[in-house]
Every structure is written in structure tokens, then in C-alpha cells.
Design an enzyme around this catalytic site. Structure first.
Site, PDB file in Angstrom:
ATOM      1  N   CYS A 129      14.420 -12.089  44.835  1.00  0.00           N
ATOM      2  CA  CYS A 129      13.609 -10.911  45.199  1.00  0.00           C
ATOM      3  C   CYS A 129      13.145 -10.193  43.919  1.00  0.00           C
ATOM      4  CB  CYS A 129      14.426  -9.985  46.082  1.00  0.00           C
ATOM      5  SG  CYS A 129      15.241 -10.872  47.444  1.00  0.00           S
ATOM      6  N   CYS A 146      27.376   1.053  58.739  1.00  0.00           N
ATOM      7  CA  CYS A 146      26.210   0.200  58.558  1.00  0.00           C
ATOM      8  C   CYS A 146      26.575  -0.815  57.474  1.00  0.00           C
ATOM      9  CB  CYS A 146      25.019   1.047  58.104  1.00  0.00           C
ATOM     10  SG  CYS A 146      23.536   0.063  57.754  1.00  0.00           S
ATOM     11  N   CYS A 186      23.371 -12.602  42.805  1.00  0.00           N
ATOM     12  CA  CYS A 186      22.797 -13.095  44.058  1.00  0.00           C
ATOM     13  C   CYS A 186      21.891 -14.307  43.803  1.00  0.00           C
ATOM     14  CB  CYS A 186      22.003 -11.986  44.730  1.00  0.00           C
ATOM     15  SG  CYS A 186      21.374 -12.467  46.346  1.00  0.00           S
ATOM     16  N   CYS A 211      18.545  -1.298  61.524  1.00  0.00           N
ATOM     17  CA  CYS A 211      17.976  -0.494  60.446  1.00  0.00           C
ATOM     18  C   CYS A 211      17.085  -1.443  59.655  1.00  0.00           C
ATOM     19  CB  CYS A 211      19.099   0.064  59.572  1.00  0.00           C
ATOM     20  SG  CYS A 211      18.505   0.915  58.096  1.00  0.00           S
ATOM     21  N   CYS A 260      27.141   3.165  54.531  1.00  0.00           N
ATOM     22  CA  CYS A 260      26.442   1.883  54.524  1.00  0.00           C
ATOM     23  C   CYS A 260      26.943   1.023  53.363  1.00  0.00           C
ATOM     24  CB  CYS A 260      24.941   2.138  54.378  1.00  0.00           C
ATOM     25  SG  CYS A 260      23.983   0.616  54.350  1.00  0.00           S
ATOM     26  N   ARG A 317      13.665   7.036  57.096  1.00  0.00           N
ATOM     27  CA  ARG A 317      14.481   7.481  55.954  1.00  0.00           C
ATOM     28  C   ARG A 317      13.702   7.447  54.648  1.00  0.00           C
ATOM     29  NH1 ARG A 317      19.150   4.211  55.976  1.00  0.00           N
ATOM     30  NH2 ARG A 317      19.779   5.547  57.691  1.00  0.00           N
ATOM     31  N   CYS A 320      14.692  -6.797  42.578  1.00  0.00           N
ATOM     32  CA  CYS A 320      16.129  -6.514  42.688  1.00  0.00           C
ATOM     33  C   CYS A 320      16.893  -6.725  41.389  1.00  0.00           C
ATOM     34  CB  CYS A 320      16.727  -7.371  43.793  1.00  0.00           C
ATOM     35  SG  CYS A 320      18.441  -6.927  44.140  1.00  0.00           S
TER      36      CYS A 320
HETATM   37  N1  SAM Z   1      21.187  -8.823  49.993  1.00  0.00           N
HETATM   38  C1  SAM Z   1      20.892  -8.110  51.167  1.00  0.00           C
HETATM   39  C2  SAM Z   1      19.435  -8.155  51.535  1.00  0.00           C
HETATM   40  O1  SAM Z   1      18.607  -8.462  50.670  1.00  0.00           O
HETATM   41  O2  SAM Z   1      19.127  -7.879  52.677  1.00  0.00           O
HETATM   42  C3  SAM Z   1      21.352  -6.673  51.121  1.00  0.00           C
HETATM   43  C4  SAM Z   1      21.191  -5.875  49.843  1.00  0.00           C
HETATM   44  S1  SAM Z   1      19.527  -5.621  49.292  1.00  0.00           S
HETATM   45  C5  SAM Z   1      19.780  -4.923  47.688  1.00  0.00           C
HETATM   46  C6  SAM Z   1      19.008  -4.250  50.327  1.00  0.00           C
HETATM   47  C7  SAM Z   1      17.624  -3.679  50.160  1.00  0.00           C
HETATM   48  O3  SAM Z   1      17.574  -2.886  48.999  1.00  0.00           O
HETATM   49  C8  SAM Z   1      16.482  -4.638  49.996  1.00  0.00           C
HETATM   50  O4  SAM Z   1      16.068  -5.211  51.198  1.00  0.00           O
HETATM   51  C9  SAM Z   1      15.411  -3.725  49.421  1.00  0.00           C
HETATM   52  O5  SAM Z   1      14.656  -3.127  50.463  1.00  0.00           O
HETATM   53  C10 SAM Z   1      16.222  -2.633  48.714  1.00  0.00           C
HETATM   54  N2  SAM Z   1      16.001  -2.660  47.263  1.00  0.00           N
HETATM   55  C11 SAM Z   1      16.565  -3.510  46.392  1.00  0.00           C
HETATM   56  N3  SAM Z   1      16.143  -3.261  45.142  1.00  0.00           N
HETATM   57  C12 SAM Z   1      15.267  -2.236  45.212  1.00  0.00           C
HETATM   58  C13 SAM Z   1      14.488  -1.528  44.250  1.00  0.00           C
HETATM   59  N4  SAM Z   1      14.508  -1.847  42.961  1.00  0.00           N
HETATM   60  N5  SAM Z   1      13.711  -0.521  44.673  1.00  0.00           N
HETATM   61  C14 SAM Z   1      13.682  -0.182  45.986  1.00  0.00           C
HETATM   62  N6  SAM Z   1      14.392  -0.814  46.940  1.00  0.00           N
HETATM   63  C15 SAM Z   1      15.187  -1.841  46.560  1.00  0.00           C
HETATM   64  C1  DTB Z   2      17.519   0.374  51.899  1.00  0.00           C
HETATM   65  O1  DTB Z   2      16.463   0.299  52.567  1.00  0.00           O
HETATM   66  N1  DTB Z   2      17.591   0.861  50.684  1.00  0.00           N
HETATM   67  C2  DTB Z   2      18.944   0.819  50.175  1.00  0.00           C
HETATM   68  C3  DTB Z   2      19.731   0.229  51.386  1.00  0.00           C
HETATM   69  N2  DTB Z   2      18.703  -0.010  52.343  1.00  0.00           N
HETATM   70  C4  DTB Z   2      20.634  -0.904  51.200  1.00  0.00           C
HETATM   71  C5  DTB Z   2      19.070   0.113  48.873  1.00  0.00           C
HETATM   72  C6  DTB Z   2      18.190   0.683  47.791  1.00  0.00           C
HETATM   73  C7  DTB Z   2      18.480  -0.037  46.527  1.00  0.00           C
HETATM   74  C8  DTB Z   2      17.770   0.576  45.366  1.00  0.00           C
HETATM   75  C9  DTB Z   2      18.027  -0.161  44.099  1.00  0.00           C
HETATM   76  C10 DTB Z   2      19.461  -0.246  43.691  1.00  0.00           C
HETATM   77  O2  DTB Z   2      20.194   0.786  43.685  1.00  0.00           O
HETATM   78  O3  DTB Z   2      19.886  -1.337  43.297  1.00  0.00           O
HETATM   79 FE1  SF4 Z   3      19.948 -10.716  46.755  1.00  0.00          FE
HETATM   80 FE2  SF4 Z   3      18.807  -8.462  45.903  1.00  0.00          FE
HETATM   81 FE3  SF4 Z   3      17.394 -10.188  47.348  1.00  0.00          FE
HETATM   82 FE4  SF4 Z   3      19.384  -8.783  48.535  1.00  0.00          FE
HETATM   83  S1  SF4 Z   3      17.500  -7.936  47.649  1.00  0.00           S
HETATM   84  S2  SF4 Z   3      18.943 -10.971  48.746  1.00  0.00           S
HETATM   85  S3  SF4 Z   3      20.824  -8.639  46.808  1.00  0.00           S
HETATM   86  S4  SF4 Z   3      18.261 -10.554  45.283  1.00  0.00           S
END
Ligand code: SAM
Ligand code: DTB
Ligand code: SF4
Length: 329
Positions: free
Chosen positions: A73, A144, A69, A204, A113, A276, A76
């Protein structure tokens, strides 16, 4: 017996009402300051006014496009800018998505989802995702997707495909956002949420706590979500899953009771939303999870995997539900 105990009635009047249409950060900070027993009691009352307290909704996640990506963030595993163990994978073929959705339905999930590691979808990507939505919906599951920021017209395409929910988290308070993410802005997230709402798709949206933010930041996140008009139908509260190789890998873990307070505050500020208990559940004891349900959480991610990290085992969840007398919906 409906009487509220003394300490709970001593809550500042502005914070005591659960049918407020606008919340202030001071209101939600005041909730955080209530003694825990009173706060959980109050959250449970609000919960019971709006839901069956013994019912839990279950959503299963699938990462349909993983890693690589462009965004930065800090939490992530999927950012191309961090050095994590997550391997890039192209958009998943429809048949594989359908197989996972069938398995989720067989295990008892009500919603499926699909997540993609994009800043936002390109039009050709969206065409493939709308096929996935149509096919998954055909199995009788709610759908979703979480695809990042949307451009004009894309939310309508998703709606036409029959999408039920779009997940797009505000993630953290606007004033803390820039310390975690620099490649897009909190205002961009609000813009996408507006497009989703205008297209008639259910929202959501929630956030992540335990990223080193202050209690005031947590309260402000809840206020920003609760003051959306209407508030999101579904509010995921994620506990940071620390990922080696990300900037947030070594943040000190949040105290469990602060997490419970956040769930309770979200429940009180958003009485009719599903709250949730999201990422981080794998590391939580049964008792900690039960306390979160008592504080008003009524939804979970269900199945062995979140997007790239592990989740509590479905069999362990079944056993916990059995012990607590919780019924899936
Ligand atoms: N790229 C899209 C976005 O950022 O909206 C969708 C996927 S992103 C991985 C979805 C959500 O996963 C993020 O908004 C964040 O709230 C959650 N998330 C990602 N990494 C995480 C982590 N290490 N711990 C907890 N939540 C995480
Ligand atoms: C949300 O609030 N949490 C989910 C879903 N929406 C997409 C993602 C959690 C991701 C946790 C870290 C991972 O598995 O990469
Ligand atoms: Fe990309 Fe992860 Fe940020 Fe979603 S949360 S925009 S997958 S870097």
C-alpha cells in the site's frame, strides 16, 4: 425554519434526496459541485435529521502488531517494501493491550480499535486477538479490530469473541486502487466486508483522500461505500499523512475545502452512518475541524497516536470540544 434555500434546491433532483438506496457517481459529483455554503447547509440538515449535531463519538487506536507487512500500500509506513522509520514489533502482550485500553477508557474513549499490520491474520494470531477482544470488552469498551483480509470462518470467530466493529477500508475508488496497491485487489476488500457483515459484526469502512486521486475517484469511493447494503455503520475519512520513504511521500496536499466537501458528500450519501474525521487531524486547525463537524463529521480518533503517526493531543481535543460545546458520546 426548515426551508431549503434556493441554491440548494437547485441541486439535481437525483442528488438532493438523502434517502436514496443507490447512488451514482454522477449524483455524488453533483454534490461536490454545489456552492460550499449550500453543500454544508444541506449536509448539516441531513446530519440533524439523524443525529444530535452536538455529539461526537471517540475511538482510540492501538497498533498491536506493527510493521513488516507483506502488502505494498503506497501510503503505509508499515509495508516491508518501503523504507520508512517504522520499526517492526511483534504482536503485543495482552497485559500491555489492556493497560492501553484502560488508559483510553479513563480519558473518555467509547471504542478501542486494535490494528495489525497483516495482509490477514493467521489462525494462531487470531486466537490471541480474540483474547484481546474479550479482555477489552470486559472493561466496558466497544471493540474494533483491523487485521486485513479474513479467511472463511475467521469473522465468525471474531463475532464469538464479542467483537463490535471490524475496520476494513475500501481506501480508494476501484479504478484508482491499482495505482496505489498491487498486492491485493479492491474486490478482495469487498469480499472481507461481506464476510464481516454476514457474521453480524458492524462494519467500519472508509478511505484515504489526498493520494493524487481525482474528484471523480473520491465521488466513486463514496458511491461504493454508500451502495453497500447496508452502508457501513462507521465511515473513516482519512486525509493522507505523507510518510517519508513511501511512494506517496511527496504527493501535493489536498485543498482543505475539497476535504470538507468530501465529508459533506459522505454525510449526505450515508445519512445514518457515523462519519469519522480520521488521519490527518493533527495538522488541521481548530477552525478546519469545526467546519468538518459542521459538514457532518461526528466521530474522531482520540488520543496522542494513530497507528504509527501522531494524532491531535487529547487535551487539545477536550479544549476544542469545550469551545464548540460538543459533547462526547
Ligand atoms: N493491515 C490492515 C489493512 O490494511 O486493512 C489494517 C491496518 S491499515 C494501517 C488501516 C488503514 O489505515 C488503511 O486501510 C488506511 O486507510 C489507513 N492508513 C494507513 N496509512 C495511512 C496514511 N499514511 N495516511 C492515512 N491513512 C492511512
Ligand atoms: C482508519 O481509517 N484510520 C486509522 C484506522 N482506520 C486503523 C489508521 C490511520 C493510520 C494513519 C497512519 C499511521 O498512524 O500509521
Ligand atoms: Fe499492510 Fe499497511 Fe497495507 Fe495494512 S495498509 S495491508 S498494514 S501495508
Amino acid at each position: 425554519m426548515n426551508a431549503i434555500p434556493q441554491a440548494a434546491t437547485r441541486t439535481p433532483s437525483s442528488a438532493a434526496s438523502s434517502d436514496k438506496s443507490r447512488w451514482t457517481v454522477a449524483d455524488v459529483e453533483a454534490l461536490y459541485q454545489i456552492p460550499l455554503m449550500d453543500l454544508v447547509y444541506r449536509a448539516q440538515q441531513v446530519h440533524r435529521e439523524n443525529f444530535d449535531a452536538n455529539e461526537i463519538q471517540r475511538s482510540t487506536l492501538l497498533s498491536v502488531k506493527t510493521g513488516g507487512c507483506s502488502e505494498d500500500c503506497g501510503y503505509c509506513s508499515q509495508s516491508a517494501r518501503h523504507h520508512t522509520e517504522t520499526e517492526r514489533e511483534a504482536l503485543m502482550p495482552l497485559d500491555d493491550v489492556l493497560a492501553a485500553a484502560r488508559a483510553a477508557k479513563d480519558k473518555g474513549a467509547s471504542r478501542f480499535c486494535m490494528g495489525a499490520a497483516w495482509r490477514g491474520p493467521k489462525d494462531k494470531d487470531l486466537a490471541q486477538v480474540t483474547e484481546m477482544i474479550r479482555a477489552v470488552k470486559g472493561l466496558g469498551l466497544q471493540t474494533c479490530v483491523t487485521l486485513g483480509m479474513l479467511k472463511d470462518g475467521q469473522a465468525e470467530e471474531l463475532k464469538d469473541a464479542g467483537l463490535d466493529y471490524y475496520n476494513h477500508n475500501l481506501d480508494t475508488d476501484a479504478s484508482f486502487y491499482g495505482q496505489v496497491i498491487t498486492t491485493h485487489k479492491h474486490a478482495d476488500r469487498l469480499d472481507t466486508l461481506g464476510q464481516v457483515r454476514d457474521a453480524g459484526i458492524k462494519v467500519c469502512s472508509g478511505g484515504i483522500i489526498g493520494m493524487g486521486e481525482s474528484r471523480r475517484n473520491r465521488a466513486a469511493l463514496i458511491v461504493q461505500l454508500a451502495n453497500l447494503n447496508p452502508p457501513p455503520e462507521s465511515v473513516p475519512i482519512n486525509n493522507l499523512v505523507p510518510i517519508p520513504g513511501t511512494p506517496l511521500a511527496n504527493v501535493a496536499p489536498l485543498d482543505n475545502f475539497e476535504f470538507v466537501r468530501t465529508i459533506a458528500a459522505a454525510r449526505i450519501a450515508m445519512p445514518t452512518s457515523f462519519v469519522r474525521l480520521s488521519a490527518g487531524r493533527e495538522a488541521m486547525s481548530e477552525e478546519f475541524q469545526a467546519l468538518c463537524f459542521l459538514a457532518g463529521a461526528n466521530s474522531i480518533f482520540y488520543g496522542e497516536k494513530l497507528l504509527t503517526t501522531g494524532n491531535a493531543e487529547a487535551s487539545r481535543d477536550e479544549a476544542l470540544f469545550e469551545k464548540l460545546g460538543l459533547r462526547p458520546i
